[in-house]
Design a protein around this motif. Structure first.
Motif, mmCIF file in Angstrom:
data_model
loop_
_atom_site.group_PDB
_atom_site.id
_atom_site.type_symbol
_atom_site.label_atom_id
_atom_site.label_comp_id
_atom_site.label_asym_id
_atom_site.label_seq_id
_atom_site.Cartn_x
_atom_site.Cartn_y
_atom_site.Cartn_z
ATOM 1 N N GLU A 1 78.914 -26.391 29.699
ATOM 2 C CA GLU A 1 79.676 -25.155 29.784
ATOM 3 C C GLU A 1 80.625 -25.035 28.591
ATOM 4 O OE1 GLU A 1 81.728 -24.670 33.428
ATOM 5 O OE2 GLU A 1 79.902 -24.586 34.647
ATOM 6 N N GLN A 2 80.808 -23.791 28.164
ATOM 7 C CA GLN A 2 81.719 -23.505 27.065
ATOM 8 C C GLN A 2 82.779 -22.529 27.559
ATOM 9 O OE1 GLN A 2 80.624 -20.506 24.149
ATOM 10 N NE2 GLN A 2 80.930 -21.981 22.488
ATOM 11 N N GLU A 3 84.020 -22.735 27.162
ATOM 12 C CA GLU A 3 85.080 -21.799 27.547
ATOM 13 C C GLU A 3 86.030 -21.582 26.384
ATOM 14 O OE1 GLU A 3 88.053 -23.276 30.356
ATOM 15 O OE2 GLU A 3 87.164 -25.275 30.184
ATOM 16 N N LEU A 4 86.684 -20.425 26.398
ATOM 17 C CA LEU A 4 87.699 -20.113 25.400
ATOM 18 C C LEU A 4 89.056 -20.483 25.978
ATOM 19 C CD1 LEU A 4 88.327 -18.862 22.627
ATOM 20 C CD2 LEU A 4 88.616 -16.672 23.791
ATOM 21 N N VAL A 5 89.745 -21.394 25.315
ATOM 22 C CA VAL A 5 91.069 -21.814 25.767
ATOM 23 C C VAL A 5 92.108 -21.292 24.779
ATOM 24 C CG1 VAL A 5 90.162 -23.864 26.916
ATOM 25 C CG2 VAL A 5 90.910 -24.029 24.536
ATOM 26 N N ARG A 6 93.357 -21.270 25.211
ATOM 27 C CA ARG A 6 94.447 -20.791 24.364
ATOM 28 C C ARG A 6 95.410 -21.937 24.085
ATOM 29 N NH1 ARG A 6 93.079 -15.587 22.495
ATOM 30 N NH2 ARG A 6 91.791 -14.635 24.116
ATOM 31 N N ALA B 1 90.690 -21.438 20.995
ATOM 32 C CA ALA B 1 89.774 -22.532 20.650
ATOM 33 C C ALA B 1 88.644 -22.561 21.658
ATOM 34 C CB ALA B 1 90.511 -23.876 20.632
ATOM 35 N N TRP B 2 87.469 -22.907 21.182
ATOM 36 C CA TRP B 2 86.293 -23.020 22.043
ATOM 37 C C TRP B 2 86.149 -24.474 22.479
ATOM 38 C CZ3 TRP B 2 84.292 -18.443 23.352
ATOM 39 C CH2 TRP B 2 84.589 -17.354 22.519
ATOM 40 N N LEU B 3 86.006 -24.673 23.785
ATOM 41 C CA LEU B 3 85.913 -26.014 24.350
ATOM 42 C C LEU B 3 84.583 -26.160 25.074
ATOM 43 C CD1 LEU B 3 87.314 -28.742 24.986
ATOM 44 C CD2 LEU B 3 88.197 -27.664 27.079
ATOM 45 N N THR B 4 83.791 -27.138 24.662
ATOM 46 C CA THR B 4 82.507 -27.443 25.295
ATOM 47 C C THR B 4 82.577 -28.858 25.838
ATOM 48 O OG1 THR B 4 81.395 -26.021 23.673
ATOM 49 C CG2 THR B 4 80.008 -27.497 24.985
ATOM 50 N N LEU B 5 82.339 -29.005 27.135
ATOM 51 C CA LEU B 5 82.467 -30.309 27.788
ATOM 52 C C LEU B 5 81.135 -30.753 28.361
ATOM 53 C CD1 LEU B 5 85.834 -29.802 29.715
ATOM 54 C CD2 LEU B 5 85.468 -30.902 27.500
ATOM 55 N N PRO B 6 80.825 -32.056 28.252
ATOM 56 C CA PRO B 6 79.582 -32.583 28.831
ATOM 57 C C PRO B 6 79.531 -32.306 30.333
ATOM 58 C CG PRO B 6 80.655 -34.218 27.438
ATOM 59 C CD PRO B 6 81.630 -33.101 27.597
ATOM 60 N N ASN B 7 78.340 -32.149 30.839
ATOM 61 C CA ASN B 7 78.161 -31.851 32.265
ATOM 62 C C ASN B 7 78.838 -32.894 33.146
ATOM 63 O OD1 ASN B 7 76.770 -29.450 32.138
ATOM 64 N ND2 ASN B 7 74.748 -30.401 32.100
ATOM 65 N N GLY B 8 79.659 -32.417 34.071
ATOM 66 C CA GLY B 8 80.268 -33.293 35.066
ATOM 67 C C GLY B 8 81.396 -34.157 34.553
ATOM 68 N N LYS B 9 81.832 -33.952 33.289
ATOM 69 C CA LYS B 9 82.890 -34.793 32.720
ATOM 70 C C LYS B 9 83.959 -33.907 32.099
ATOM 71 C CE LYS B 9 79.497 -38.389 31.557
ATOM 72 N NZ LYS B 9 78.876 -39.176 30.459
ATOM 73 N N ARG B 10 85.229 -34.190 32.441
ATOM 74 C CA ARG B 10 86.313 -33.379 31.903
ATOM 75 C C ARG B 10 87.510 -34.197 31.427
ATOM 76 N NH1 ARG B 10 85.752 -27.994 32.613
ATOM 77 N NH2 ARG B 10 87.937 -27.732 31.970
ATOM 78 N N LYS B 11 87.529 -35.493 31.647
ATOM 79 C CA LYS B 11 88.712 -36.282 31.350
ATOM 80 C C LYS B 11 88.405 -37.489 30.468
ATOM 81 C CE LYS B 11 91.608 -33.784 33.769
ATOM 82 N NZ LYS B 11 92.714 -33.037 33.105
ATOM 83 N N ASN B 12 89.373 -37.800 29.577
ATOM 84 C CA ASN B 12 89.356 -39.006 28.761
ATOM 85 C C ASN B 12 88.044 -39.197 27.999
ATOM 86 O OD1 ASN B 12 90.923 -41.236 27.909
ATOM 87 N ND2 ASN B 12 89.702 -42.612 29.197
ATOM 88 N N LEU B 13 87.617 -38.117 27.347
ATOM 89 C CA LEU B 13 86.329 -38.120 26.653
ATOM 90 C C LEU B 13 86.497 -38.390 25.162
ATOM 91 C CD1 LEU B 13 84.897 -34.889 28.285
ATOM 92 C CD2 LEU B 13 84.116 -37.212 28.750
ATOM 93 N N PRO B 14 85.504 -39.015 24.532
ATOM 94 C CA PRO B 14 85.480 -38.991 23.068
ATOM 95 C C PRO B 14 85.290 -37.538 22.636
ATOM 96 C CG PRO B 14 83.389 -39.788 23.911
ATOM 97 C CD PRO B 14 84.305 -39.665 25.099
ATOM 98 N N MET B 15 85.945 -37.122 21.568
ATOM 99 C CA MET B 15 85.928 -35.701 21.209
ATOM 100 C C MET B 15 85.658 -35.506 19.727
ATOM 101 S SD MET B 15 88.748 -32.723 22.015
ATOM 102 C CE MET B 15 89.907 -33.103 20.695
#
Length: 670
Positions: free
Chosen positions: A406-411, A422-436
């Motif tokens: 999923e991709q979302e526009l954050v402020r 900023a556009w934020l794309t996160l791996p499926n099922g993961k939202r915390k403490n990720l390599p970025m």
């Protein structure tokens, strides 16, 4: 219910494969999609309805061979290959009228460094008859159909404006340059009317040093946009007097309250333009051709975005306007189209659905482009009489939406208080403490991204990385204040915006502060290098491809290459937008990655194209030579046939394979 055309019956074969493939166990983790699924050339790449809506033209390659042009008669499903070449690919194509098409060509098997030809131009009837070459193809390409003496030279290019579509004529442009080759600045651009049956050509009288042309709804030349030094002048060809008259003049690079951009003519002759009218956001306005003024009240205005889009019309009616906010959407003025859009959206709720009616409707078909952040654009026909969809093709057929992120526009907010989307794309099922990966767009004075499927960010997310793409100050599309705040801010506040967006992701718990890499191409490559120098504690590694390594090199160049940046831009635009090499010399030295190379000790992957004319190879070589003296963790690759980016699938796959391994070593999961 859905049906499919015989030529594109891939679904059944894919389903059969799925039925005989062993299912994963409950605990098994599906393998990540192959790199080629993201970066290969698609088999299906474009579709266009004929003016009547009775026929569909499709660009399609069979078994990953040459792209060819196919026409389908929708009432019967009859399919005809109308144009193909043995050693070329069909590229741009459009309907001249309901019986005839034009197309040009390319060679997708070679990179820009080996491309020494023009695309040519050809015309053909929808049944494959009447094939005629209108413009020569330069280089070693041998024509299969012969070249008549009447064909135009190779420096003529198709105008992608439709016009009336009731004659056999199209327009081509013919740029005239200062030099004898493609490296010279464009002095002016001739507009040439060409009959696609006879090949007869007639050059349109121009009022000045025209750089751009706009046709009216009847397909007649109506606006010429001229450029002399830094002054842009807009000329209008009055249909009553048949004489050109000046309707506006302003600074081409710096704009101003009086500046506007001609967009299109409506069926009634109304000129529609883009203008901010002295406000922060540009909107769609009408232009009063009698008074020479932009009408104050906008037709379409967006609260958070500059207007960007196009008109949707039929022969005699303005149906609506397609525009871009975070995603693409349509405002319909026609009640029937409003109802149709609601019907299609209800049937396809997971996608943004762009409904494209034929320009001269004489059949019940409309073409729908459906897409989302997880689904690449999929073309579908919808029949108004039956209410049925017919799948045409997907631009990335091997991508499985359920596997995408999923991709979302954050402020985010910069340290001086400026809002930074900023556009934020996160791996499926993961939202915390990720390599970025902080992926910085090029330009920089462009809009970086929009909501939708992106090969770069989705590939990285499929490998487990969060992807953050800031629309730092200087990015366009978010208003004049946001754009102008980026002038002369390379390596300064623009760089701070990127760092502040990164810190936002850390504060949200999204990014692991010990596993963040910065990456980008062109200006994004410049920002990568400056990020490593300015914020060594924030970024653990960097990936720079085709990146600027010294601003002064944009001005001074090098004896071995000629830049494709025009001399007028370097003289009148760049000094204000980027920095004046004399007045701002101290600032340009302080923000030169080349002069800051000693400060960069993090691992770095660098890639350049040997045929790049926007950021020539010497940018990379100079920086690599300066860096390798003290930094042993530098990886270097040159793609000899490539220009400013990777055009060949083999190079895209090779590059992103290198990126995957590089990130895995430095910020991958421990």
């Amino acid at each position: 219910m859905s049906t499919r055309f015989p030529a594109f019956q891939r679904g059944a074969a894919l389903l059969a494969c799925a039925l005989i493939t062993p299912a994963f166990s409950a605990d098994a983790v599906p393998a990540a999609p192959p790199i080629a699924d993201f970066f290969d050339n698609p088999a299906f790449s474009a579709a266009n309805l004929s003016p009547s809506g009775k026929y569909l033209a499709v660009r399609f390659s069979n078994d990953n061979k040459r792209d060819r042009l196919i026409v389908i008669e929708l009432a019967t499903n009859a399919i005809k290959v109308v144009a193909q070449f043995a050693d070329r690919d069909v590229d741009t194509f459009q309907w001249v009228n309901d019986e005839r098409l034009v197309l040009d060509s390319t060679d997708k098997s070679i990179g820009p460094g080996d491309a020494i030809y023009g695309p040519g131009l050809f015309a053909v009837n929808r049944d494959g008859s009447g094939f005629k070459q209108l413009v020569q193809v330069s280089g070693n390409f041998v024509q299969e159909h012969g070249v008549a003496r009447t064909t135009l030279p190779a420096d003529h290019y198709l105008v992608e404006q439709l016009g009336a579509q009731v004659s056999d004529d199209v327009y081509v442009i013919n740029p005239k340059r200062d030099g004898l080759d493609e490296a010279g600045d464009i002095k002016y651009v001739n507009l040439v009317r060409v009959n696609t049956v006879t090949g007869r050509a007639e050059t349109v009288k121009r009022p000045g040093q025209c750089q751009g042309w706009l046709l009216d709804h009847k397909g007649e030349p109506r606006v010429c946009i001229a450029l002399e030094k830094n002054i842009e002048t807009i000329w209008y060809l009055d249909p009553a007097s048949k004489e050109w008259r000046k309707i506006a003049s302003f600074d081409a690079y710096l704009g101003g309250k009086e500046a506007f951009t001609p967009l299109a003519f409506g069926p009634d002759g109304t000129l529609y333009v883009l203008s901010d009218a002295g406000k922060d956001k540009a909107a769609l306005h009408t232009f009063d051709l009698k008074t020479g003024q932009v009408n104050e009240k906008p037709l379409v205005a967006l609260a958070d975005y500059d207007f960007s889009g196009r008109l949707i019309t039929t022969r005699d009616k303005m149906l609506g306007v397609r525009y871009l906010s975070d995603a693409r959407a349509t405002v319909w003025f026609d009640e029937k189209m409003k109802t149709l859009q609601a019907t299609i959206d209800a049937a396809l709720p997971a996608t943004a659905n762009m409904v494209n009616p034929p320009t001269r409707p004489d059949s019940p078909w409309v073409l729908v482009q459906a897409y989302s952040d997880k689904q690449p654009t999929h073309y579908t026909l919808y029949n108004l009489d039956t209410g049925k969809f017919t799948s045409v093709g997907s631009t990335q057929e091997r991508i499985v939406p359920a596997q995408m992120a999923e991709q979302e526009l954050v402020r985010t907010t910069a340290r001086d208080g400026l809002p930074v989307p900023a556009w934020l794309t996160l791996p499926n099922g993961k939202r915390k403490n990720l390599p970025m990966v902080v992926l910085v767009h090029g330009g920089p004075y462009v809009r970086g991204n929009e909501w939708g499927w992106s090969a770069d960010s989705q590939f990285l997310a499929s490998r487990g990385y969060a992807v953050l793409q800031p629309e730092f100050r200087g990015s366009t599309g978010f208003g004049t204040k946001h754009y102008r705040a980026g002038w002369k801010q390379w390596g300064l506040k623009m760089q701070e915006d990127i760092a502040d967006a990164t810190k936002w992701a850390i504060a949200q718990g999204i990014a692991d502060p010990k596993r963040i890499c910065i990456a980008g191409a062109s200006y994004g490559g410049y920002a990568t290098l400056m990020g490593l120098a300015n914020d060594p504690a924030l970024y653990k590694c960097g990936v720079n491809w085709v990146g600027v390594t010294d601003i002064n090199l944009l001005y001074t160049g090098h004896w071995s290459f000629t830049s494709d940046l025009s001399s007028s831009y370097l003289k009148y635009g760049a000094p204000t937008l980027i920095g004046d090499p004399e007045k701002d010399a101290a600032q340009l030295r302080a923000t030169s990655p080349l002069l800051q190379a000693a400060r960069i000790t993090q691992p770095l992957l660098m890639a350049y194209g040997a045929a790049d004319r926007r950021v020539p190879l010497y940018h990379g070589k100079k920086f690599h030579d300066a860096l390798k003296v003290h930094n042993p963790n530098v990886e270097w690759v040159v793609y000899q046939e490539e220009g400013h980016g990777w055009s060949l699938p083999k190079n895209r796959i090779d590059f992103w394979g290198r990126v995957e391994k590089f990130l895995g070593r430095h910020i991958g999961t421990p």
